[in-house]
Scaffold this motif. Structure first.
Motif, PDB file in Angstrom:
ATOM      1  N   PHE A 207       0.748  -1.021  -0.081  1.00 16.52           N
ATOM      2  CA  PHE A 207       0.078  -0.040  -0.007  1.00 16.52           C
ATOM      3  C   PHE A 207       1.007   1.404   0.084  1.00 16.52           C
ATOM      4  O   PHE A 207       0.380   2.096  -0.704  1.00 16.52           O
ATOM      5  N   ASP A 208       2.089   1.347   0.889  1.00 14.35           N
ATOM      6  CA  ASP A 208       2.826   2.408   0.716  1.00 14.35           C
ATOM      7  C   ASP A 208       3.486   2.668  -0.357  1.00 14.35           C
ATOM      8  O   ASP A 208       3.701   3.770  -0.943  1.00 14.35           O
ATOM      9  N   ALA A 209       3.843   1.616  -1.163  1.00 13.37           N
ATOM     10  CA  ALA A 209       4.497   1.868  -2.372  1.00 13.37           C
ATOM     11  C   ALA A 209       3.511   2.174  -3.656  1.00 13.37           C
ATOM     12  O   ALA A 209       4.033   3.025  -4.321  1.00 13.37           O
ATOM     13  N   ASP A 210       2.362   1.784  -3.632  1.00 11.29           N
ATOM     14  CA  ASP A 210       1.365   2.284  -4.443  1.00 11.29           C
ATOM     15  C   ASP A 210      -0.277   1.974  -4.083  1.00 11.29           C
ATOM     16  O   ASP A 210      -0.734   1.156  -4.306  1.00 11.29           O
ATOM     17  N   PRO A 211      -0.403   3.152  -3.438  1.00 15.04           N
ATOM     18  CA  PRO A 211      -1.750   2.929  -2.937  1.00 15.04           C
ATOM     19  C   PRO A 211      -2.933   2.742  -3.965  1.00 15.04           C
ATOM     20  O   PRO A 211      -3.882   2.060  -3.653  1.00 15.04           O
ATOM     21  N   ALA A 213      -2.814   1.074  -6.874  1.00 13.96           N
ATOM     22  CA  ALA A 213      -2.894  -0.136  -7.293  1.00 13.96           C
ATOM     23  C   ALA A 213      -3.200  -1.072  -6.426  1.00 13.96           C
ATOM     24  O   ALA A 213      -4.145  -2.217  -6.407  1.00 13.96           O
ATOM     25  N   PHE A 214      -2.884  -0.794  -4.806  1.00 15.21           N
ATOM     26  CA  PHE A 214      -3.326  -1.595  -4.019  1.00 15.21           C
ATOM     27  C   PHE A 214      -4.942  -1.698  -3.555  1.00 15.21           C
ATOM     28  O   PHE A 214      -5.614  -2.646  -3.572  1.00 15.21           O
ATOM     29  N   ILE A 215      -5.572  -0.536  -3.723  1.00 18.85           N
ATOM     30  CA  ILE A 215      -6.941  -0.200  -3.616  1.00 18.85           C
ATOM     31  C   ILE A 215      -7.683  -0.803  -4.745  1.00 18.85           C
ATOM     32  O   ILE A 215      -8.641  -1.668  -4.515  1.00 18.85           O
ATOM     33  N   LYS A 216      -6.960  -0.646  -5.890  1.00 20.99           N
ATOM     34  CA  LYS A 216      -7.791  -1.328  -7.135  1.00 20.99           C
ATOM     35  C   LYS A 216      -7.689  -2.865  -7.002  1.00 20.99           C
ATOM     36  O   LYS A 216      -8.638  -3.639  -7.408  1.00 20.99           O
ATOM     37  N   GLU A 217      -6.816  -3.328  -6.423  1.00 18.21           N
ATOM     38  CA  GLU A 217      -6.491  -4.950  -6.160  1.00 18.21           C
ATOM     39  C   GLU A 217      -7.653  -5.467  -5.408  1.00 18.21           C
ATOM     40  O   GLU A 217      -8.137  -6.598  -5.750  1.00 18.21           O
ATOM     41  N   TRP A 218      -7.943  -4.777  -4.304  1.00 15.67           N
ATOM     42  CA  TRP A 218      -8.901  -5.152  -3.490  1.00 15.67           C
ATOM     43  C   TRP A 218     -10.350  -4.681  -3.632  1.00 15.67           C
ATOM     44  O   TRP A 218     -11.398  -5.149  -2.670  1.00 15.67           O
ATOM     45  N   GLN A 219     -10.540  -3.765  -4.695  1.00 21.89           N
ATOM     46  CA  GLN A 219     -11.998  -3.240  -4.862  1.00 21.89           C
ATOM     47  C   GLN A 219     -12.925  -4.151  -5.177  1.00 21.89           C
ATOM     48  O   GLN A 219     -14.157  -4.200  -4.482  1.00 21.89           O
ATOM     49  N   GLU A 220     -12.708  -5.175  -5.881  1.00 18.52           N
ATOM     50  CA  GLU A 220     -13.555  -6.369  -6.283  1.00 18.52           C
ATOM     51  C   GLU A 220     -14.287  -7.046  -4.966  1.00 18.52           C
ATOM     52  O   GLU A 220     -15.247  -7.205  -4.589  1.00 18.52           O
ATOM     53  N   ALA A 221     -13.230  -7.412  -4.047  1.00 19.68           N
ATOM     54  CA  ALA A 221     -13.459  -8.091  -2.927  1.00 19.68           C
ATOM     55  C   ALA A 221     -14.273  -7.274  -1.872  1.00 19.68           C
ATOM     56  O   ALA A 221     -15.421  -7.530  -1.177  1.00 19.68           O
TER      57      ALA A 221
END
Length: 703
Positions: A207-211, A213-221
């Motif tokens: 998350f710290d490296a790329d917020p 991308a992290f949010i997009k990765e977990w958006q569907e769940a």
């Protein structure tokens, strides 16, 4: 953490449960989990232009923004945070300063409780909340409304919210009244599994490296979890709570001897919510068990020092002894598995079934989203009472290793013992702590905010208003008093009708507020040979431990001095860490002569040094001794200096037996302090004395 997630989700499904109290050690993502809940809540429909969030289908008839229009719109559900240092005006609302000064009219500015209506009110470190704010929360939570009668304003509005609080038990406990207002409570402890801890760190670094991308990765769940909350809410009204299950709930609550009927209601509501979340149409014993594990631990406590927890064996026995007469097997889904199994599938919801079937493909994403429903109450397999004991065992192990290492705090004591030829007895364990009488420093202080003595503080109730002067040039402006002072001069100052209020410097009034402060509690403990009897020293340590806990819960700084042999030792410099004082107290040996004067001199030095660091923090000396003095100079002149400087002191007399010398009483008189025995230290002893006095006065009036 699974229990934490499940309890928050159940409160989202059924807001009438009453919210969640999250207890746990620091650094366990308590606040992160609560704040993440806001994105999962379904939006609410509100009347356009209503500052109080009225429901267009059931508007509040007493809403201050009446009359309402016909337009309405959806908005995200709010998670309103109440800071620990908030003022009562910020919580309840206050006079609209802008309109009062510009237009000269009284208008109400809504507070945080109005913003939290139909949403979540979150209090981080809720156990540190000021008492006057706790009183406001209690009223609002009990009535679902806020009544404001202040500053020439009389307003009432709806305030129905889910109360969520997080706290670290090491920082003190909650008032019992507020504790009971939380529907559910959860104990959180960081995982000791290296794989789990590594995954936590891995995700945080990602998350710290790329917020984004992290949010997009977990958006569907996250979207699937939000949809499941909506589905469970819709399903909740159809869940059947049979009379047999209701009797089982009542029997379980009665078996655990909880106070009142709120526990029965919370367990029933939680059990229905858990059944709806698991996709079942009927409440089962398993739903009752999960609900009881969340709703009963904090309601069965009888002492503020009791650790919350449940004996699962007793709970299972109570459930078995009160099984509904006609238990029905769990309903099955089309695939043959029980409802509420993996993924908690609802047979009427094919999307959820697909989510559960594909859990293997989505890896840990789905484990995080649906884990609580896969194994409801799995965390309850670890006895809640065992967690504090586990931490205690770790601390004891560390203590046992410490003397073998190079601990500089041990050197002074070891050197003193090497110079003292008297025999030293092994340390004895303290008796169980108890609730102690409340000791206060007299007068009105100006120290740091706390819960002990009266003080002038930035928060609290207003006791007076004073004009702004050159000597008194800072502070919080008291707006009503300021406007009142200016009101009679408006005509002379040429104010036009409807125009702004004309203010002058001499109109400004500053509010004087009274609250509570924390003090410096310095414990000076006699560890000489006269205290060496194991039974006596165990009682003394239990008393000091009780006083330490009381001091910590009242936000005091505590220090520990011991004296034995020929000198006194500062075992613990003044600090806020009461656990360190407890560890030193556990290791405290006894033996040797009694250098009472050395203990008093060391106390004098420590108090003087702390006065330089914090001039406003007032001291309270707690001297635990039998009053004997067998080494060093005469303590009388030193005690007289304490009395002359007005340092508040309490002498806890440890002398026991038929023959008593009463030397502790003479010491207390020399200090100008209060004398109290070990037996009278308990709060219940004080209550007993008050009851005896009341009964005696009643008997005299009758006679």
């Amino acid at each position: 953490m699974d229990d934490l997630v499940l309890s928050l989700l159940l409160s989202s499904v059924a807001p009438d449960i009453g919210g969640v109290l999250v207890r746990g050690e620091k650094g366990t993502a308590k606040s992160t989990a609560v704040r993440a809940l806001a994105n999962l809540l379904p939006p609410v429909d509100v009347i356009s232009g209503c500052r109080f969030g009225c429901d267009p289908h059931a508007p509040d008839p007493d809403c201050p923004d009446q009359p309402h229009g016909h337009e309405h719109h959806p908005r995200p559900a709010r998670l309103v945070e109440l800071p620990v240092g908030a003022t009562e005006d910020r919580l309840l609302g206050s006079l609209d300063l802008d309109r009062a000064l510009s237009a000269g009219v009284r208008a109400y500015e809504p507070g945080l409780l109005a913003g939290a209506h139909r949403g979540i009110l979150y209090v981080d470190e809720v156990n540190l909340l000021h008492d006057h704010l706790v009183d406001v929360l209690l009223d609002a939570a009990a009535m679902g409304r806020v009544h404001i009668e202040r500053e020439s304003i009389s307003i009432t509005h709806a305030a129905r919210f889910v109360l969520v609080g997080t706290m670290n038990p090491e920082e003190g406990e909650l008032r019992p009244q507020l504790l009971d207002r939380f529907g559910l409570t959860v104990e959180v402890r960081a995982s000791r599994d290296p794989d789990v801890r590594a995954e936590v760190v891995r995700r945080r670094l990602a998350f710290d490296a790329d917020p984004e991308a992290f949010i997009k990765e977990w958006q569907e769940a996250e979207r699937e979890l939000a949809a499941r909350i909506v589905s469970a809410r819709e399903h909740l009204a159809t869940v059947e709570l049979s009379d047999g299950v209701l009797r089982q709930i009542a029997a379980v609550c009665a078996a655990f001897d909880v106070d009142g009927m709120r526990a029965d209601l919370v367990v029933a509501r939680t059990a229905r919510a858990h059944a709806a979340w698991s996709g079942r149409s009927k409440v089962t014993s398993e739903d009752v068990r999960v609900a009881a594990m969340f709703a009963l631990p904090h309601r069965r406590r009888r002492d503020p020092f009791d650790a919350p927890g449940m004996d699962e064996n007793l709970l299972d026995e109570a459930l078995r002894n009160n099984t509904p007469e006609d238990p029905e097997p769990p309903e099955t889904d089309p695939d043959g598995g029980p409802e509420g199994g993996p993924g908690g599938q609802d047979p009427n919801n094919s999307q959820q079934s697909e989510t559960g079937d594909d859990r293997q493909d989505t890896g840990s994403h789905q484990d995080s989203a649906t884990g609580p429903a896969e194994q409801p109450g799995t965390q309850s397999q670890q006895h809640p009472d065992q967690q504090p004991q586990g931490r205690q065992a770790e601390g004891q192990q560390a203590e046992g290793q410490q003397p073998t290492g190079k601990n500089p705090t041990q050197n002074p004591q070891q050197n003193a013992e090497s110079r003292t030829p008297a025999a030293t007895q092994d340390a004895v364990a303290a008796t169980n702590p108890f609730k102690v009488r409340s000791f206060k420093v007299p007068g009105l202080g100006k120290g740091a905010s706390g819960r002990r003595s009266r003080a002038l503080t930035e928060s609290g109730r207003t006791i007076a208003t004073l004009p702004l002067t050159s000597e008194r040039s800072s502070g919080r402006v008291h707006l009503p008093a300021t406007l009142t002072a200016a009101a009679s001069q408006q005509h002379a100052r040429g104010r036009l009708p409807g125009g702004p209020v004309v203010l002058r410097r001499d109109d400004i009034r500053l509010g004087v507020r009274e609250g509570r402060e924390g003090n410096l509690i310095l414990f000076c403990v006699d560890a000489s040979g006269s205290m060496a009897a194991k039974q006596r020293m165990a009682a003394v340590k239990g008393a000091v431990l009780s006083l330490l806990l009381d001091a910590y819960q009242r936000r005091d700084r505590v220090g520990l001095i011991t004296f034995r042999g020929q000198e006194a030792e500062l075992a613990l410099p003044p600090t806020g860490a009461v656990e360190a004082a407890r560890m030193r107290l556990d290791r405290l040996p006894t033996g040797g002569r009694t250098p009472l004067s050395a203990g008093l001199r060391k106390s004098w030095t420590v108090i003087g040094n702390e006065k330089l660091r914090d001039p406003h923090r007032r001291p309270l000396l707690v001297l635990v001794t039998d009053g004997r003095h067998t080494a060093g100079e005469d303590p009388t002149p030193i005690a007289a200096e304490f009395a002359r400087r007005g340092i508040r002191s309490v002498v806890v007399d440890c002398e026991r037996g038929i023959v008593r010398l009463g030397m502790a009483g003479k010491l207390a008189a020399g200090l100008g302090g209060e004398l109290i025995t070990l037996d009278d230290l308990r709060a219940e002893s004080l209550a007993g004395m008050v009851r005896d006095q009341v009964n005696q006065q009643t008997e005299r009036r009758i006679a």
